[in-house]
Design an enzyme around this catalytic site. Structure first.
Site, PDB file in Angstrom:
ATOM      1  N   SER A 155       6.822   1.149  10.576  1.00 46.65           N
ATOM      2  CA  SER A 155       5.434   0.950  11.010  1.00 46.65           C
ATOM      3  C   SER A 155       5.045  -0.511  11.079  1.00 46.65           C
ATOM      4  O   SER A 155       4.084  -0.864  11.779  1.00 46.65           O
ATOM      5  CB  SER A 155       4.478   1.706  10.073  1.00 46.65           C
ATOM      6  OG  SER A 155       4.664   1.317   8.730  1.00 46.65           O
ATOM      7  N   ASP A 404      -5.314   1.082   3.107  1.00 49.53           N
ATOM      8  CA  ASP A 404      -4.074   0.575   3.695  1.00 49.53           C
ATOM      9  C   ASP A 404      -3.975  -0.909   3.372  1.00 49.53           C
ATOM     10  O   ASP A 404      -4.707  -1.727   3.931  1.00 49.53           O
ATOM     11  CB  ASP A 404      -4.075   0.795   5.209  1.00 49.53           C
ATOM     12  CG  ASP A 404      -2.784   0.314   5.878  1.00 49.53           C
ATOM     13  OD1 ASP A 404      -1.953  -0.317   5.190  1.00 49.53           O
ATOM     14  OD2 ASP A 404      -2.619   0.556   7.086  1.00 49.53           O
ATOM     15  N   HIS A 407      -0.212  -2.599   6.334  1.00 47.90           N
ATOM     16  CA  HIS A 407      -0.315  -3.019   7.727  1.00 47.90           C
ATOM     17  C   HIS A 407      -1.461  -4.013   7.878  1.00 47.90           C
ATOM     18  O   HIS A 407      -2.301  -4.142   6.992  1.00 47.90           O
ATOM     19  CB  HIS A 407      -0.531  -1.800   8.621  1.00 47.90           C
ATOM     20  CG  HIS A 407       0.477  -0.727   8.389  1.00 47.90           C
ATOM     21  ND1 HIS A 407       0.204   0.398   7.641  1.00 47.90           N
ATOM     22  CD2 HIS A 407       1.764  -0.630   8.779  1.00 47.90           C
ATOM     23  CE1 HIS A 407       1.279   1.158   7.586  1.00 47.90           C
ATOM     24  NE2 HIS A 407       2.247   0.555   8.260  1.00 47.90           N
TER      25      HIS A 407
END
Length: 429
Positions: A155, A404, A407
Protein backbone atom coordinates in the site's frame (compact mmCIF):
# COMPACT_ATOMS: atom_id res chain seq x y z
CA UNK A 1 48.44 -9.80 -21.17
CA UNK A 2 50.16 -11.27 -18.14
CA UNK A 3 49.31 -10.67 -14.50
CA UNK A 4 49.83 -7.17 -13.17
CA UNK A 5 53.25 -6.63 -11.57
CA UNK A 6 53.98 -3.63 -9.34
CA UNK A 7 56.70 -1.35 -10.59
CA UNK A 8 60.01 -1.59 -8.77
CA UNK A 9 60.45 1.71 -6.91
CA UNK A 10 64.21 1.42 -7.27
CA UNK A 11 63.96 1.65 -11.05
CA UNK A 12 62.18 5.01 -10.73
CA UNK A 13 64.55 6.49 -8.19
CA UNK A 14 66.44 9.43 -9.74
CA UNK A 15 70.22 9.21 -9.89
CA UNK A 16 72.01 11.62 -7.59
CA UNK A 17 74.72 11.99 -10.22
CA UNK A 18 72.39 13.16 -12.99
CA UNK A 19 73.19 16.83 -13.65
CA UNK A 20 70.72 17.31 -16.53
CA UNK A 21 67.89 18.90 -14.51
CA UNK A 22 67.51 22.66 -14.19
CA UNK A 23 64.98 21.97 -11.36
CA UNK A 24 64.71 18.89 -9.19
CA UNK A 25 62.00 16.36 -10.01
CA UNK A 26 60.02 17.02 -6.75
CA UNK A 27 59.84 20.72 -7.63
CA UNK A 28 58.74 19.89 -11.19
CA UNK A 29 56.04 17.62 -9.80
CA UNK A 30 54.70 20.34 -7.50
CA UNK A 31 54.74 22.87 -10.35
CA UNK A 32 52.83 20.46 -12.60
CA UNK A 33 50.21 19.84 -9.89
CA UNK A 34 49.86 23.58 -9.37
CA UNK A 35 49.38 24.14 -13.09
CA UNK A 36 46.68 21.45 -13.26
CA UNK A 37 44.87 22.94 -10.26
CA UNK A 38 44.93 26.40 -11.84
CA UNK A 39 43.61 24.94 -15.11
CA UNK A 40 40.77 23.16 -13.28
CA UNK A 41 39.97 26.36 -11.37
CA UNK A 42 39.86 28.29 -14.65
CA UNK A 43 37.44 25.75 -16.12
CA UNK A 44 35.17 25.95 -13.08
CA UNK A 45 35.14 29.72 -12.83
CA UNK A 46 35.60 31.11 -16.30
CA UNK A 47 34.48 28.59 -18.92
CA UNK A 48 30.94 28.23 -20.34
CA UNK A 49 28.57 25.82 -18.60
CA UNK A 50 28.63 23.45 -21.57
CA UNK A 51 32.41 23.17 -21.43
CA UNK A 52 32.36 22.48 -17.70
CA UNK A 53 29.75 19.79 -18.22
CA UNK A 54 31.74 18.11 -20.98
CA UNK A 55 34.99 18.10 -18.99
CA UNK A 56 33.77 17.15 -15.53
CA UNK A 57 30.76 14.93 -16.29
CA UNK A 58 32.82 11.78 -17.03
CA UNK A 59 34.85 12.29 -13.85
CA UNK A 60 31.70 12.77 -11.75
CA UNK A 61 30.16 9.69 -13.30
CA UNK A 62 33.27 7.63 -12.50
CA UNK A 63 33.32 8.81 -8.89
CA UNK A 64 29.58 8.21 -8.44
CA UNK A 65 29.78 4.71 -9.89
CA UNK A 66 32.87 3.79 -7.91
CA UNK A 67 32.26 5.28 -4.48
CA UNK A 68 28.50 5.69 -4.15
CA UNK A 69 25.86 3.20 -5.15
CA UNK A 70 22.51 4.87 -5.55
CA UNK A 71 22.08 7.34 -2.71
CA UNK A 72 22.88 10.49 -4.65
CA UNK A 73 21.64 12.42 -7.65
CA UNK A 74 23.43 15.04 -9.75
CA UNK A 75 22.62 18.65 -8.95
CA UNK A 76 24.29 21.39 -10.97
CA UNK A 77 27.56 19.54 -11.35
CA UNK A 78 27.77 18.08 -7.85
CA UNK A 79 26.51 15.03 -6.03
CA UNK A 80 23.33 15.54 -4.03
CA UNK A 81 22.58 13.13 -1.20
CA UNK A 82 18.79 13.11 -0.97
CA UNK A 83 18.50 10.36 1.67
CA UNK A 84 19.59 12.61 4.55
CA UNK A 85 18.45 16.14 5.27
CA UNK A 86 15.73 18.11 7.02
CA UNK A 87 12.24 19.45 6.43
CA UNK A 88 12.15 23.21 6.01
CA UNK A 89 9.16 25.55 6.18
CA UNK A 90 7.96 26.37 2.64
CA UNK A 91 4.35 27.65 2.63
CA UNK A 92 2.33 26.18 -0.21
CA UNK A 93 5.09 23.88 -1.50
CA UNK A 94 3.03 20.69 -1.37
CA UNK A 95 -0.34 22.12 -2.46
CA UNK A 96 -0.04 20.81 -6.01
CA UNK A 97 -3.35 19.09 -6.73
CA UNK A 98 -6.83 18.28 -5.44
CA UNK A 99 -6.91 14.67 -4.22
CA UNK A 100 -10.63 14.38 -4.86
CA UNK A 101 -10.26 15.40 -8.51
CA UNK A 102 -7.59 12.76 -9.20
CA UNK A 103 -9.60 10.00 -7.51
CA UNK A 104 -7.20 9.04 -4.73
CA UNK A 105 -8.19 6.40 -2.23
CA UNK A 106 -10.79 8.11 -0.04
CA UNK A 107 -8.98 7.23 3.18
CA UNK A 108 -5.98 9.28 1.98
CA UNK A 109 -8.01 12.31 0.84
CA UNK A 110 -7.49 14.15 4.14
CA UNK A 111 -8.81 17.57 3.10
CA UNK A 112 -12.00 16.06 1.66
CA UNK A 113 -12.45 14.16 4.93
CA UNK A 114 -12.38 17.35 6.95
CA UNK A 115 -8.84 17.77 8.18
CA UNK A 116 -8.57 21.50 8.88
CA UNK A 117 -4.93 21.57 9.98
CA UNK A 118 -3.13 21.77 6.64
CA UNK A 119 0.30 22.87 7.82
CA UNK A 120 1.58 19.45 6.74
CA UNK A 121 1.42 20.83 3.19
CA UNK A 122 3.85 23.65 3.94
CA UNK A 123 7.14 21.77 4.22
CA UNK A 124 9.88 21.00 1.72
CA UNK A 125 12.57 18.32 1.97
CA UNK A 126 16.04 19.87 2.04
CA UNK A 127 18.69 17.24 1.26
CA UNK A 128 22.19 17.50 2.64
CA UNK A 129 24.13 20.12 0.70
CA UNK A 130 21.82 20.94 -2.21
CA UNK A 131 18.19 21.73 -3.11
CA UNK A 132 15.69 19.16 -4.34
CA UNK A 133 13.74 20.68 -7.26
CA UNK A 134 9.95 20.73 -7.01
CA UNK A 135 8.20 18.10 -9.08
CA UNK A 136 7.97 19.00 -12.77
CA UNK A 137 5.36 16.93 -14.62
CA UNK A 138 6.79 17.77 -18.05
CA UNK A 139 10.32 16.83 -16.94
CA UNK A 140 9.06 13.50 -15.58
CA UNK A 141 7.11 12.57 -18.71
CA UNK A 142 10.02 13.66 -20.89
CA UNK A 143 12.41 11.47 -18.87
CA UNK A 144 10.21 8.40 -19.47
CA UNK A 145 8.91 9.27 -22.94
CA UNK A 146 7.54 6.20 -24.73
CA UNK A 147 7.90 4.03 -21.62
CA UNK A 148 5.78 2.00 -19.22
CA UNK A 149 6.31 2.98 -15.56
CA UNK A 150 5.01 0.39 -13.08
CA UNK A 151 4.71 0.55 -9.30
CA UNK A 152 4.70 -2.94 -7.80
CA UNK A 153 4.17 -3.72 -4.15
CA UNK A 154 2.22 -2.90 -1.03
CA UNK A 155 0.00 0.00 0.00
CA UNK A 156 2.98 2.35 0.28
CA UNK A 157 3.73 1.59 -3.37
CA UNK A 158 0.09 2.45 -4.07
CA UNK A 159 0.39 5.64 -2.01
CA UNK A 160 3.34 6.75 -4.16
CA UNK A 161 1.74 5.59 -7.41
CA UNK A 162 -1.41 7.60 -6.70
CA UNK A 163 0.73 10.60 -5.81
CA UNK A 164 2.46 10.38 -9.19
CA UNK A 165 -0.87 9.98 -10.99
CA UNK A 166 -2.16 13.15 -9.33
CA UNK A 167 1.00 15.13 -10.03
CA UNK A 168 0.87 14.18 -13.70
CA UNK A 169 -2.88 14.44 -14.33
CA UNK A 170 -2.95 17.91 -12.78
CA UNK A 171 -0.74 19.08 -15.66
CA UNK A 172 -1.35 16.83 -18.67
CA UNK A 173 -4.30 15.13 -20.40
CA UNK A 174 -4.66 11.43 -19.74
CA UNK A 175 -6.98 8.50 -20.21
CA UNK A 176 -7.83 5.62 -17.92
CA UNK A 177 -6.74 2.44 -19.70
CA UNK A 178 -7.97 0.02 -17.06
CA UNK A 179 -9.07 -0.18 -13.44
CA UNK A 180 -10.13 -3.25 -11.46
CA UNK A 181 -13.84 -3.10 -10.65
CA UNK A 182 -15.52 -2.79 -7.24
CA UNK A 183 -13.61 -2.98 -3.99
CA UNK A 184 -10.35 -3.78 -5.80
CA UNK A 185 -10.40 -0.64 -7.94
CA UNK A 186 -7.26 0.71 -6.28
CA UNK A 187 -5.38 -2.61 -6.53
CA UNK A 188 -4.71 -2.48 -10.25
CA UNK A 189 -5.00 0.46 -12.61
CA UNK A 190 -3.28 1.94 -15.63
CA UNK A 191 -3.19 5.48 -16.99
CA UNK A 192 -1.91 6.68 -20.37
CA UNK A 193 -0.43 10.11 -21.13
CA UNK A 194 -0.68 10.47 -24.92
CA UNK A 195 1.39 13.67 -25.21
CA UNK A 196 4.51 11.69 -24.25
CA UNK A 197 3.34 8.13 -25.03
CA UNK A 198 3.79 7.21 -21.35
CA UNK A 199 1.89 4.57 -19.37
CA UNK A 200 1.76 4.45 -15.56
CA UNK A 201 0.49 1.32 -13.79
CA UNK A 202 0.05 0.07 -10.26
CA UNK A 203 0.12 -3.64 -9.32
CA UNK A 204 -1.03 -4.64 -5.84
CA UNK A 205 1.47 -7.29 -4.69
CA UNK A 206 2.43 -6.72 -1.05
CA UNK A 207 5.10 -9.46 -1.07
CA UNK A 208 6.32 -8.75 -4.64
CA UNK A 209 6.20 -12.52 -5.18
CA UNK A 210 3.13 -14.75 -5.62
CA UNK A 211 0.99 -14.70 -2.50
CA UNK A 212 -2.43 -16.11 -1.72
CA UNK A 213 -4.55 -15.96 1.41
CA UNK A 214 -4.88 -12.71 3.33
CA UNK A 215 -3.19 -10.68 0.58
CA UNK A 216 -6.17 -11.54 -1.64
CA UNK A 217 -8.94 -11.93 0.94
CA UNK A 218 -8.76 -10.12 4.26
CA UNK A 219 -11.02 -12.68 5.91
CA UNK A 220 -8.27 -15.33 5.59
CA UNK A 221 -5.94 -15.42 8.54
CA UNK A 222 -2.59 -16.19 6.90
CA UNK A 223 -0.57 -15.32 3.82
CA UNK A 224 0.88 -18.15 1.74
CA UNK A 225 3.92 -16.76 -0.01
CA UNK A 226 5.92 -18.40 -2.82
CA UNK A 227 9.32 -16.78 -2.60
CA UNK A 228 10.56 -18.36 -5.84
CA UNK A 229 7.83 -16.95 -8.11
CA UNK A 230 7.13 -13.33 -9.11
CA UNK A 231 3.58 -12.07 -8.66
CA UNK A 232 1.24 -13.47 -11.28
CA UNK A 233 -0.11 -10.23 -12.66
CA UNK A 234 2.97 -8.07 -12.90
CA UNK A 235 5.11 -11.11 -13.75
CA UNK A 236 3.01 -11.67 -16.86
CA UNK A 237 3.49 -8.01 -17.86
CA UNK A 238 7.16 -7.74 -16.87
CA UNK A 239 8.45 -7.70 -20.44
CA UNK A 240 6.40 -4.55 -21.14
CA UNK A 241 7.79 -2.62 -18.14
CA UNK A 242 10.56 -0.06 -18.70
CA UNK A 243 10.70 1.49 -15.22
CA UNK A 244 9.74 -0.64 -12.22
CA UNK A 245 9.42 0.79 -8.71
CA UNK A 246 9.37 -2.00 -6.11
CA UNK A 247 8.14 -1.41 -2.57
CA UNK A 248 7.48 -4.15 -0.01
CA UNK A 249 8.20 -4.40 3.70
CA UNK A 250 5.24 -4.01 6.07
CA UNK A 251 3.51 -7.23 5.03
CA UNK A 252 6.74 -9.13 5.63
CA UNK A 253 6.64 -7.88 9.22
CA UNK A 254 3.09 -9.22 9.52
CA UNK A 255 4.36 -12.55 8.30
CA UNK A 256 3.08 -15.59 6.52
CA UNK A 257 3.89 -19.15 5.50
CA UNK A 258 6.76 -19.24 3.02
CA UNK A 259 7.25 -21.73 0.19
CA UNK A 260 9.89 -22.76 -2.32
CA UNK A 261 7.90 -24.53 -4.98
CA UNK A 262 5.49 -26.79 -3.11
CA UNK A 263 7.74 -27.13 -0.07
CA UNK A 264 7.13 -25.10 3.09
CA UNK A 265 10.39 -23.41 4.10
CA UNK A 266 9.09 -21.82 7.30
CA UNK A 267 6.83 -19.14 8.68
CA UNK A 268 6.77 -15.87 10.56
CA UNK A 269 4.07 -14.86 13.07
CA UNK A 270 2.29 -18.18 12.59
CA UNK A 271 3.55 -20.16 15.57
CA UNK A 272 0.46 -22.31 15.97
CA UNK A 273 1.08 -23.84 12.52
CA UNK A 274 4.22 -25.48 13.86
CA UNK A 275 6.51 -24.40 11.01
CA UNK A 276 10.14 -23.41 11.41
CA UNK A 277 10.43 -19.72 12.27
CA UNK A 278 12.28 -17.77 9.57
CA UNK A 279 11.67 -14.19 10.75
CA UNK A 280 11.00 -11.34 8.32
CA UNK A 281 14.47 -10.33 7.08
CA UNK A 282 15.34 -13.40 5.03
CA UNK A 283 11.93 -13.61 3.27
CA UNK A 284 12.21 -9.89 2.44
CA UNK A 285 15.61 -10.47 0.84
CA UNK A 286 14.28 -13.39 -1.19
CA UNK A 287 11.21 -11.46 -2.33
CA UNK A 288 13.29 -8.56 -3.65
CA UNK A 289 15.76 -10.99 -5.22
CA UNK A 290 13.08 -12.92 -7.11
CA UNK A 291 11.42 -9.70 -8.31
CA UNK A 292 14.66 -8.13 -9.50
CA UNK A 293 15.72 -11.33 -11.27
CA UNK A 294 12.42 -11.38 -13.18
CA UNK A 295 13.07 -7.78 -14.25
CA UNK A 296 16.71 -8.39 -15.16
CA UNK A 297 16.01 -10.15 -18.45
CA UNK A 298 14.62 -8.94 -21.73
CA UNK A 299 14.46 -5.24 -22.52
CA UNK A 300 16.71 -2.50 -21.07
CA UNK A 301 15.01 -1.00 -18.04
CA UNK A 302 15.45 0.80 -14.74
CA UNK A 303 14.55 -1.06 -11.54
CA UNK A 304 14.06 1.16 -8.50
CA UNK A 305 13.98 -0.39 -5.04
CA UNK A 306 12.16 1.81 -2.51
CA UNK A 307 13.22 1.61 1.13
CA UNK A 308 11.05 1.21 4.22
CA UNK A 309 8.64 4.03 5.14
CA UNK A 310 8.12 3.84 8.93
CA UNK A 311 4.76 4.27 10.65
CA UNK A 312 4.08 6.60 13.59
CA UNK A 313 1.57 4.79 15.77
CA UNK A 314 1.87 6.14 19.30
CA UNK A 315 1.11 3.39 21.77
CA UNK A 316 1.21 0.75 19.00
CA UNK A 317 -2.50 0.84 18.33
CA UNK A 318 -4.60 2.03 15.42
CA UNK A 319 -7.77 2.30 17.56
CA UNK A 320 -6.87 5.58 19.15
CA UNK A 321 -7.81 9.12 18.12
CA UNK A 322 -4.44 10.37 19.39
CA UNK A 323 -2.31 7.70 17.66
CA UNK A 324 -0.63 10.31 15.43
CA UNK A 325 -1.61 13.89 16.13
CA UNK A 326 1.75 15.66 15.88
CA UNK A 327 1.46 18.90 13.89
CA UNK A 328 5.01 19.37 12.63
CA UNK A 329 7.89 17.26 11.27
CA UNK A 330 10.61 16.04 13.57
CA UNK A 331 13.75 18.14 13.53
CA UNK A 332 17.15 16.71 12.68
CA UNK A 333 18.31 14.50 15.54
CA UNK A 334 15.00 14.79 17.38
CA UNK A 335 14.16 11.14 16.86
CA UNK A 336 16.47 8.32 15.78
CA UNK A 337 15.46 5.58 13.39
CA UNK A 338 14.45 2.35 15.09
CA UNK A 339 16.59 -0.71 14.54
CA UNK A 340 13.87 -2.40 12.46
CA UNK A 341 13.67 0.70 10.25
CA UNK A 342 17.42 0.55 9.70
CA UNK A 343 17.46 -3.18 9.07
CA UNK A 344 14.65 -2.98 6.52
CA UNK A 345 16.44 -0.16 4.72
CA UNK A 346 19.77 -1.98 4.78
CA UNK A 347 18.22 -5.09 3.24
CA UNK A 348 17.08 -3.05 0.24
CA UNK A 349 20.57 -1.61 -0.23
CA UNK A 350 22.13 -5.07 0.11
CA UNK A 351 19.83 -6.57 -2.49
CA UNK A 352 20.36 -3.66 -4.88
CA UNK A 353 24.12 -4.02 -4.55
CA UNK A 354 23.93 -7.79 -5.05
CA UNK A 355 21.72 -7.36 -8.12
CA UNK A 356 24.14 -4.88 -9.63
CA UNK A 357 27.04 -7.27 -9.01
CA UNK A 358 25.15 -10.16 -10.63
CA UNK A 359 24.24 -8.17 -13.73
CA UNK A 360 27.76 -6.81 -14.30
CA UNK A 361 28.95 -3.48 -15.66
CA UNK A 362 27.60 -3.96 -19.16
CA UNK A 363 24.04 -4.79 -18.12
CA UNK A 364 21.13 -3.07 -19.84
CA UNK A 365 19.29 -3.05 -16.50
CA UNK A 366 19.97 -0.12 -14.17
CA UNK A 367 19.43 -0.69 -10.45
CA UNK A 368 18.59 2.29 -8.22
CA UNK A 369 17.56 2.76 -4.61
CA UNK A 370 14.86 5.26 -3.68
CA UNK A 371 15.85 5.88 -0.06
CA UNK A 372 12.89 7.51 1.68
CA UNK A 373 13.32 6.05 5.17
CA UNK A 374 14.72 9.10 6.97
CA UNK A 375 12.54 11.72 5.29
CA UNK A 376 9.40 9.61 5.89
CA UNK A 377 10.34 8.88 9.49
CA UNK A 378 10.51 12.63 10.15
CA UNK A 379 6.88 13.26 9.03
CA UNK A 380 4.51 12.06 11.79
CA UNK A 381 2.27 15.01 10.90
CA UNK A 382 1.53 13.88 7.33
CA UNK A 383 -0.72 10.87 7.96
CA UNK A 384 -4.53 10.78 7.67
CA UNK A 385 -4.86 9.81 11.36
CA UNK A 386 -8.62 9.74 12.13
CA UNK A 387 -9.34 11.55 8.85
CA UNK A 388 -9.42 8.19 7.11
CA UNK A 389 -13.17 8.78 7.01
CA UNK A 390 -15.22 11.85 6.32
CA UNK A 391 -15.95 14.13 9.29
CA UNK A 392 -14.78 11.66 11.96
CA UNK A 393 -15.92 13.95 14.82
CA UNK A 394 -19.38 14.64 13.40
CA UNK A 395 -20.89 12.69 16.33
CA UNK A 396 -18.22 13.67 18.85
CA UNK A 397 -15.10 11.80 19.87
CA UNK A 398 -15.65 8.05 20.20
CA UNK A 399 -13.93 5.70 22.62
CA UNK A 400 -12.35 3.82 19.71
CA UNK A 401 -11.48 5.65 16.52
CA UNK A 402 -9.46 4.08 13.73
CA UNK A 403 -6.27 5.98 12.82
CA UNK A 404 -3.99 5.61 9.83
CA UNK A 405 -0.46 6.51 10.90
CA UNK A 406 1.32 4.71 8.06
CA UNK A 407 0.14 6.10 4.73
CA UNK A 408 0.39 9.76 3.83
CA UNK A 409 -2.33 12.23 2.94
CA UNK A 410 -2.63 13.08 -0.75
CA UNK A 411 -1.35 15.68 -1.43
CA UNK A 412 1.31 15.28 1.23
CA UNK A 413 4.86 14.17 2.09
CA UNK A 414 4.71 11.16 -0.25
CA UNK A 415 4.84 13.58 -3.20
CA UNK A 416 8.50 14.07 -2.22
CA UNK A 417 9.13 10.40 -3.06
CA UNK A 418 8.30 11.26 -6.66
CA UNK A 419 10.46 14.40 -6.65
CA UNK A 420 13.40 12.13 -5.85
CA UNK A 421 12.28 9.47 -8.32
CA UNK A 422 12.34 12.11 -11.05
CA UNK A 423 15.92 13.03 -10.21
CA UNK A 424 16.96 9.35 -10.30
CA UNK A 425 15.40 8.92 -13.73
CA UNK A 426 17.00 12.10 -15.05
CA UNK A 427 20.35 10.86 -13.77
CA UNK A 428 19.93 7.63 -15.73
CA UNK A 429 19.37 9.62 -18.92
Amino acid sequence: MGAYKPLDPHILKPSSTNRGYFLSKPICTWLACGFLCLAALHLLCCSPAGTRQAVFSPLRQYINNTYSFVSSVPEQGKSCNYSEGRWVWAPGHARRYNGTECNVKKSHDCIRNGRTDTRYLDWRWQPAGCPLPAFDANAFLSAVRGKHVAFIGDSMARNQAQSLACLLTAAFPYRLVYRDPGRNKYNFWRLAFPTHDVTVSYYWNPFLVRATGKAEDDSIRYNYVHLDEPGDRWGADADTIDVAVLSASHWLLNGGVYYNGSEVIGAHNAGELNHTGVGYAWPLRMAYRTAVQRLSSGRPRTVVLATFSPSHFEGSTAFNATACTKKEPYKEGERDLGWIDKEMRDIVYDEAKAAKARSGDGSAVSIEVLDVTTLAAMRPDGHPSVYMIRDPFANGAQEKMMSDCLHFCLPGPVDTFNEILLQLLRKRR
